[in-house]
Design an enzyme around this catalytic site. Structure first.
Site, PDB file in Angstrom:
ATOM      1  N   ARG A 172      -6.499  -5.314  -0.829  1.00 50.55           N
ATOM      2  CA  ARG A 172      -5.087  -4.952  -0.884  1.00 50.55           C
ATOM      3  C   ARG A 172      -4.580  -5.269  -2.285  1.00 50.55           C
ATOM      4  NH1 ARG A 172      -5.910  -2.431   3.056  1.00 50.55           N
ATOM      5  NH2 ARG A 172      -4.826  -2.500   5.056  1.00 50.55           N
ATOM      6  N   GLU A 176       1.988   1.060  -3.545  1.00 56.96           N
ATOM      7  CA  GLU A 176       1.317   2.362  -3.438  1.00 56.96           C
ATOM      8  C   GLU A 176       2.294   3.396  -2.882  1.00 56.96           C
ATOM      9  OE1 GLU A 176      -2.157   1.641  -1.073  1.00 56.96           O
ATOM     10  OE2 GLU A 176      -2.959   0.215  -2.518  1.00 56.96           O
ATOM     11  N   HIS A 203      -6.575   4.479  -2.890  1.00 64.21           N
ATOM     12  CA  HIS A 203      -6.760   3.797  -1.593  1.00 64.21           C
ATOM     13  C   HIS A 203      -7.602   4.646  -0.631  1.00 64.21           C
ATOM     14  CE1 HIS A 203      -4.856   0.581   1.230  1.00 64.21           C
ATOM     15  NE2 HIS A 203      -6.068   0.899   1.622  1.00 64.21           N
TER      16      HIS A 203
HETATM   17  C1  GLV Z   1      -7.505   0.277   4.938  1.00 63.73           C
HETATM   18  O1  GLV Z   1      -7.162  -0.140   3.880  1.00 63.73           O
HETATM   19  C2  GLV Z   1      -7.605  -0.504   6.133  1.00 63.73           C
HETATM   20  O2  GLV Z   1      -7.118  -1.650   6.179  1.00 63.73           O
HETATM   21  O3  GLV Z   1      -8.170   0.008   7.115  1.00 63.73           O
END
Ligand code: GLV
Length: 326
Positions: free
Chosen positions: A240, A269, A288
């Protein structure tokens, strides 16, 4: 009059997942693929919902719960759930579910793609050719770092971290990891050594971050941590964004320590083309996409749908996050 549970879905998901919900529930959908549901719409739609099938782009907090008196379960299509106020859900006996397991290998693949792309300067190379700047093969032109035989430091050795470590064996890497708890299975399977964070940062050629975002990990990588890294280290974040202080990373990359950053996640984001990190040649940024393969995103959606339907129909729930509170 229907007695079927009512479910609101906050994004157009693969049909296989929607079909699972429709079989047992009344479904309403924010029928967009690329646009998150506006907060006001979500608050209106949630008013009579028993279940919510949502994404990491949706903030699930006390304000949402205030607008959702009937809500019994929230299924997020993700493994990470830092967008959810879990204590607030638990206080109202609302179950949260997530999708661990199904995205492990896919996300480990992306961590490796970023390591390799950083080490061998793939994006820089592409940019250089596109700019018409490839003039000759030269001995030290576009030289990068070896991945094979290097030292890999994994910060956060859960499922995905362990999958990253397994792949490293094929590249004859030395593997170090830092985790809240030692991971004896990982050590036995890969020869990985548990290290204090500072030692791992100082000794690793590749640092891959896989910690969940929490109060303890927010801002975990800042000026001090980057200063410990080797000048040619590649720093990879697939967890993250807010675990990294981006301003500190920017300054650190400019100062040449670490040498490279390859990032799938960002403090806020989506980032735009004007993000300062994009001005640096030694940064690779992707949007991401850790779990973004057709198979895995489809599985995540169906797992989340299965979790939700199980919760709303009194079946055993495969992946509860706060079962004790329910
Ligand atoms: C993606 O970032 C997730 O947490 O599945």
């Amino acid at each position: 009059m229907t007695t079927r549970p009512r479910v609101y879905v906050t994004r157009r998901l693969p049909e296989a997942a929607l079909a699972i919900v429709r079989q047992a529930c009344e479904l309403r959908l924010w029928d967009e693929e690329a646009i998150a549901v506006p907060r006001a719409t979500l608050l209106r739609e949630i008013a009579d919902a028993d279940g919510l099938l949502s994404l990491l782009t949706d903030r699930i907090d006390a304000g949402l719960l205030d607008a959702a008196p009937r809500l019994r379960a929230v299924a997020t299509v993700a493994v990470g759930y830092d967008n959810v106020d879990v204590p607030a859900l638990s206080a109202r006996r609302v179950l949260l579910t997530n999708t661990p397991g199904v995205l492990t290998e896919t996300t480990a693949d992306l961590a490796w793609a970023l390591m390799m792309a950083g080490a061998r300067r793939l994006v820089e190379g592409q940019r250089l050719i596109s700019a018409g700047q490839w003039t000759s093969w030269s001995p030290m032109f576009m030289v990068g770092q070896d991945v094979h035989g290097a030292t890999l430091g994994i910060v956060g050795a859960g499922r995905i971290g362990s999958a990253v470590a397994r792949r490293a064996q094929g590249f004859a890497m030395r593997i170090a990891y830092h985790n809240r708890r030692p991971a004896p299975e990982l050590e036995a399977a890969t020869g990985a050594r548990h290290q204090p964070l500072d030692q791992l940062l100082a000794e690793s050629d590749f640092i891959v971050v896989l910690v969940p975002l929490s109060a303890e990990t927010r801002g975990m990588f800042g000026t001090r941590e980057f200063a410990l890294m080797k000048p040619d280290a590649t720093f990879v974040n697939v967890s993250r964004g807010p675990v990294v202080d981006e301003a500190a990373l920017y300054a650190a990359l400019r100062a040449g320590r670490p040498g490279y950053a390859a990032l799938d996640v960002f403090e806020r984001e989506p980032i735009g083309a004007d993000h300062p990190l994009l001005t640096l040649p030694n940064v690779i940024a992707v949007p991401h996409i850790g779990s973004a393969t057709v198979a895995t995103r489809t599985r995540m959606a169906t797992v989340a749908a299965t979790n939700l339907v199980a919760a709303l129909t009194g079946q055993p729930v495969p992946h509860p996050v706060n079962p004790e509170a329910w």
